[in-house]
Design a protein around this motif. Structure first.
Motif, PDB file in Angstrom:
ATOM      1  N   ASP A   1      51.447  35.069  34.331  1.00  0.00           N
ATOM      2  CA  ASP A   1      51.289  36.068  35.390  1.00  0.00           C
ATOM      3  C   ASP A   1      51.460  37.479  34.833  1.00  0.00           C
ATOM      4  O   ASP A   1      50.671  38.388  35.121  1.00  0.00           O
ATOM      5  CB  ASP A   1      52.318  35.799  36.493  1.00  0.00           C
ATOM      6  CG  ASP A   1      52.117  36.699  37.696  1.00  0.00           C
ATOM      7  OD1 ASP A   1      51.071  37.360  37.783  1.00  0.00           O
ATOM      8  OD2 ASP A   1      53.008  36.740  38.561  1.00  0.00           O
TER       9      ASP A   1
ATOM     10  N   GLY B   1      38.718  39.213  42.368  1.00  0.00           N
ATOM     11  CA  GLY B   1      38.161  37.948  42.824  1.00  0.00           C
ATOM     12  C   GLY B   1      36.648  37.916  42.784  1.00  0.00           C
ATOM     13  O   GLY B   1      35.983  38.886  42.400  1.00  0.00           O
TER      14      GLY B   1
ATOM     15  N   ARG C   1      45.630  38.030  46.002  1.00  0.00           N
ATOM     16  CA  ARG C   1      46.622  37.621  47.000  1.00  0.00           C
ATOM     17  C   ARG C   1      47.120  38.842  47.773  1.00  0.00           C
ATOM     18  O   ARG C   1      47.654  39.737  47.157  1.00  0.00           O
ATOM     19  CB  ARG C   1      47.803  36.937  46.349  1.00  0.00           C
ATOM     20  CG  ARG C   1      47.457  35.632  45.654  1.00  0.00           C
ATOM     21  CD  ARG C   1      48.716  34.886  45.317  1.00  0.00           C
ATOM     22  NE  ARG C   1      48.432  33.660  44.583  1.00  0.00           N
ATOM     23  CZ  ARG C   1      49.238  32.611  44.572  1.00  0.00           C
ATOM     24  NH1 ARG C   1      50.341  32.624  45.248  1.00  0.00           N
ATOM     25  NH2 ARG C   1      48.946  31.532  43.879  1.00  0.00           N
TER      26      ARG C   1
ATOM     27  N   THR D   1      42.107  32.786  46.083  1.00  0.00           N
ATOM     28  CA  THR D   1      43.526  33.162  46.026  1.00  0.00           C
ATOM     29  C   THR D   1      43.809  34.194  44.960  1.00  0.00           C
ATOM     30  O   THR D   1      44.971  34.540  44.714  1.00  0.00           O
ATOM     31  CB  THR D   1      44.400  31.921  45.781  1.00  0.00           C
ATOM     32  OG1 THR D   1      44.171  31.435  44.435  1.00  0.00           O
ATOM     33  CG2 THR D   1      44.087  30.819  46.774  1.00  0.00           C
ATOM     34  N   ILE D   2      42.781  34.692  44.281  1.00  0.00           N
ATOM     35  CA  ILE D   2      42.991  35.635  43.182  1.00  0.00           C
ATOM     36  C   ILE D   2      43.598  36.945  43.684  1.00  0.00           C
ATOM     37  O   ILE D   2      44.617  37.407  43.164  1.00  0.00           O
ATOM     38  CB  ILE D   2      41.672  35.893  42.437  1.00  0.00           C
ATOM     39  CG1 ILE D   2      41.231  34.621  41.691  1.00  0.00           C
ATOM     40  CG2 ILE D   2      41.820  37.052  41.453  1.00  0.00           C
ATOM     41  CD1 ILE D   2      39.852  34.714  41.076  1.00  0.00           C
TER      42      ILE D   2
ATOM     43  N   VAL E   1      40.198  27.775  44.934  1.00  0.00           N
ATOM     44  CA  VAL E   1      41.209  28.537  44.194  1.00  0.00           C
ATOM     45  C   VAL E   1      40.772  29.975  43.927  1.00  0.00           C
ATOM     46  O   VAL E   1      41.606  30.891  43.845  1.00  0.00           O
ATOM     47  CB  VAL E   1      41.594  27.809  42.894  1.00  0.00           C
ATOM     48  CG1 VAL E   1      40.439  27.852  41.888  1.00  0.00           C
ATOM     49  CG2 VAL E   1      42.858  28.404  42.285  1.00  0.00           C
ATOM     50  N   SER E   2      39.474  30.222  43.786  1.00  0.00           N
ATOM     51  CA  SER E   2      39.022  31.591  43.518  1.00  0.00           C
ATOM     52  C   SER E   2      39.341  32.531  44.663  1.00  0.00           C
ATOM     53  O   SER E   2      39.449  33.745  44.458  1.00  0.00           O
ATOM     54  CB  SER E   2      37.506  31.598  43.229  1.00  0.00           C
ATOM     55  OG  SER E   2      36.774  31.242  44.396  1.00  0.00           O
TER      56      SER E   2
ATOM     57  N   ALA F   1      44.078  30.009  35.857  1.00  0.00           N
ATOM     58  CA  ALA F   1      45.020  29.481  36.844  1.00  0.00           C
ATOM     59  C   ALA F   1      46.167  28.820  36.098  1.00  0.00           C
ATOM     60  O   ALA F   1      45.955  27.860  35.347  1.00  0.00           O
ATOM     61  CB  ALA F   1      44.335  28.476  37.766  1.00  0.00           C
TER      62      ALA F   1
ATOM     63  N   VAL G   1      49.239  27.815  46.346  1.00  0.00           N
ATOM     64  CA  VAL G   1      48.343  27.017  45.500  1.00  0.00           C
ATOM     65  C   VAL G   1      49.108  25.800  45.001  1.00  0.00           C
ATOM     66  O   VAL G   1      50.282  25.904  44.625  1.00  0.00           O
ATOM     67  CB  VAL G   1      47.822  27.838  44.305  1.00  0.00           C
ATOM     68  CG1 VAL G   1      46.863  27.008  43.460  1.00  0.00           C
ATOM     69  CG2 VAL G   1      47.131  29.116  44.787  1.00  0.00           C
TER      70      VAL G   1
ATOM     71  N   SER H   1      45.489  33.173  39.167  1.00  0.00           N
ATOM     72  CA  SER H   1      46.186  32.557  40.282  1.00  0.00           C
ATOM     73  C   SER H   1      47.220  31.600  39.712  1.00  0.00           C
ATOM     74  O   SER H   1      46.940  30.888  38.742  1.00  0.00           O
ATOM     75  CB  SER H   1      45.218  31.811  41.204  1.00  0.00           C
ATOM     76  OG  SER H   1      45.887  31.373  42.368  1.00  0.00           O
TER      77      SER H   1
END
Length: 381
Positions: free
Chosen positions: A301, A97, A381, A378-379, A375-376, A290, A345, A312
């Motif tokens: 993913d 992140g 997680r 949530t990288i 959103v960055s 994303a 997300v 993400s």
């Protein structure tokens, strides 16, 4: 004397029942228990018998402190001082992140200060000129556009479920874009459409309000060309030099974004060679990817993990059916995912009905024990 008594053997006369004073015995036992309890409470300093207790001295009342400013931490006891498994990455090398200390803020404050706005000029450390315009790059010191343009999360507690909402299509409609920038909170992430108008103006307005940005990348759907995302769509049939030319054009449509998100792209994101090529190029430019969550066949993913690119994935698409009740139902689903997984997300378009429902939903989000983040955040997680 009865006849039975006369005929009974000696010593075997009629038995007499002995009645015990059960009432007195019960009262005696109860008295012993009560007396022991009173003695224990009076003599022993810890009447809870060694149960774990946390005491927090409050010397003063601090105004403005909410429940979101206090984190509950669970300590799992183990043997010989072992506090259980470490669920976090072992070192900073495992984190993909953003590094908030790399952000050049227009107010000149550090990464822990509240964020009011973000820079609107391309950072010379992470941008270079090309035939199409400014391209993102990684600086000689290792600073990525993801680091330089991210929105720092000032309050981030691991125990609070986090939600990121990406609003796409900014720049396609002047009214819709202005409405979204004006009404949605700063932790909402905006995605700029590469074929939108006045993208530099919208970028500046959004980042002045503190919004983190993504750039939408048109990728090939299964029904292409009947469903065509645009003239520079990345196709699985393109040769590497053709792919690079189209990608170079698309990445220069805007500046000051942290990464990209597909526009359509079901076929492209299901094709491993094409995804490997794309994610390698995005990683080399210091961008995140994303996934838009619209295709169950996406392998984004899987490839992102192999290539170790900041990634993400979208869990919920909020306005597939753009009606108030349906959007509200999707928002409830989003909250459930966040509470179950810790992070969720969502994507949504900049339609007036979507913006209106998001504006209502976010008003008491913190009171419901949830945190809106860019959103960055949530990288990792």
């Amino acid at each position: 004397m009865s006849s039975e008594d006369l005929t009974a053997p000696l010593g075997m006369g009629k038995r007499r029942l002995v009645r015990l004073p059960f009432g007195l015995i019960g009262v005696g036992i109860l008295s012993v228990i009560v007396t022991s309890t009173l003695v224990w409470i009076t003599v022993v300093d810890d009447p809870l018998g060694g149960e774990p207790v946390a005491v927090l001295p409050l010397d003063a009342i601090v105004e403005g402190v909410t429940s979101q400013d206090i984190e509950v931490v669970e300590i799992r006891p183990g043997i010989d001082g072992d506090l259980g498994p470490n669920l976090r990455p072992e070192s900073s090398k495992d984190l993909l992140g953003p590094r908030y200390d790399m952000v050049m803020r227009p107010d000149g404050l550090g990464p822990n200060a509240p964020v009011t706005s973000l820079s609107i000029n391309p950072d010379s450390r992470v941008s270079e000129r090309s035939d199409f315009g400014f391209l993102p790059k990684i600086s000689d010191a290792g600073v990525r556009p993801l680091d330089a343009y991210s929105r720092p999360v000032v309050r981030e507690f691991t125990s609070i479920p986090k939600i990121a909402v990406i609003v796409t299509g900014l720049g396609l409609s002047e009214t819709g874009t202005q409405n979204a920038i004006t009404r949605l909170p700063a932790d909402t992430t905006f995605a700029l459409a590469p074929y939108g108008g006045d993208l530099d103006v919208w970028m500046q307005q959004a980042r002045t309000k503190g919004h983190e940005l993504l750039l939408q990348l048109p990728l090939e759907p299964f029904d292409f060309p009947d469903n065509d995302p645009g003239p520079h769509t990345l196709l699985v049939s393109l040769r590497p030099n053709e792919m690079m030319d189209r990608l170079g054009f698309l990445l220069t449509r805007a500046t000051n974004y942290v990464g990209v998100i597909p526009e359509m792209g079901a076929r492209f994101t299901a094709t491993k060679p094409s995804m490997e090529f794309l994610l390698e190029k995005l990683k080399a430019r210091g961008l995140m990817f994303a996934d838009n969550g619209t295709s169950s066949r996406s392998i984004a993913d899987e490839v992102a993990k192999e290539k170790r690119i900041p990634f993400s994935g979208v869990d919920v698409v909020l306005d597939e059916v753009p009606r108030e009740d349906d959007i509200d139902a999707k928002l409830l689903q989003l909250e459930s995912v966040a509470r179950a997984r810790g992070v969720a997300v969502a994507t949504a378009s900049a339609l007036p009905v979507t913006v209106r429902q998001l504006e209502k939903w976010v008003q008491d989000l913190e009171e419901r024990g949830l945190q809106l983040v860019p959103v960055s955040a949530t990288i990792d997680r």
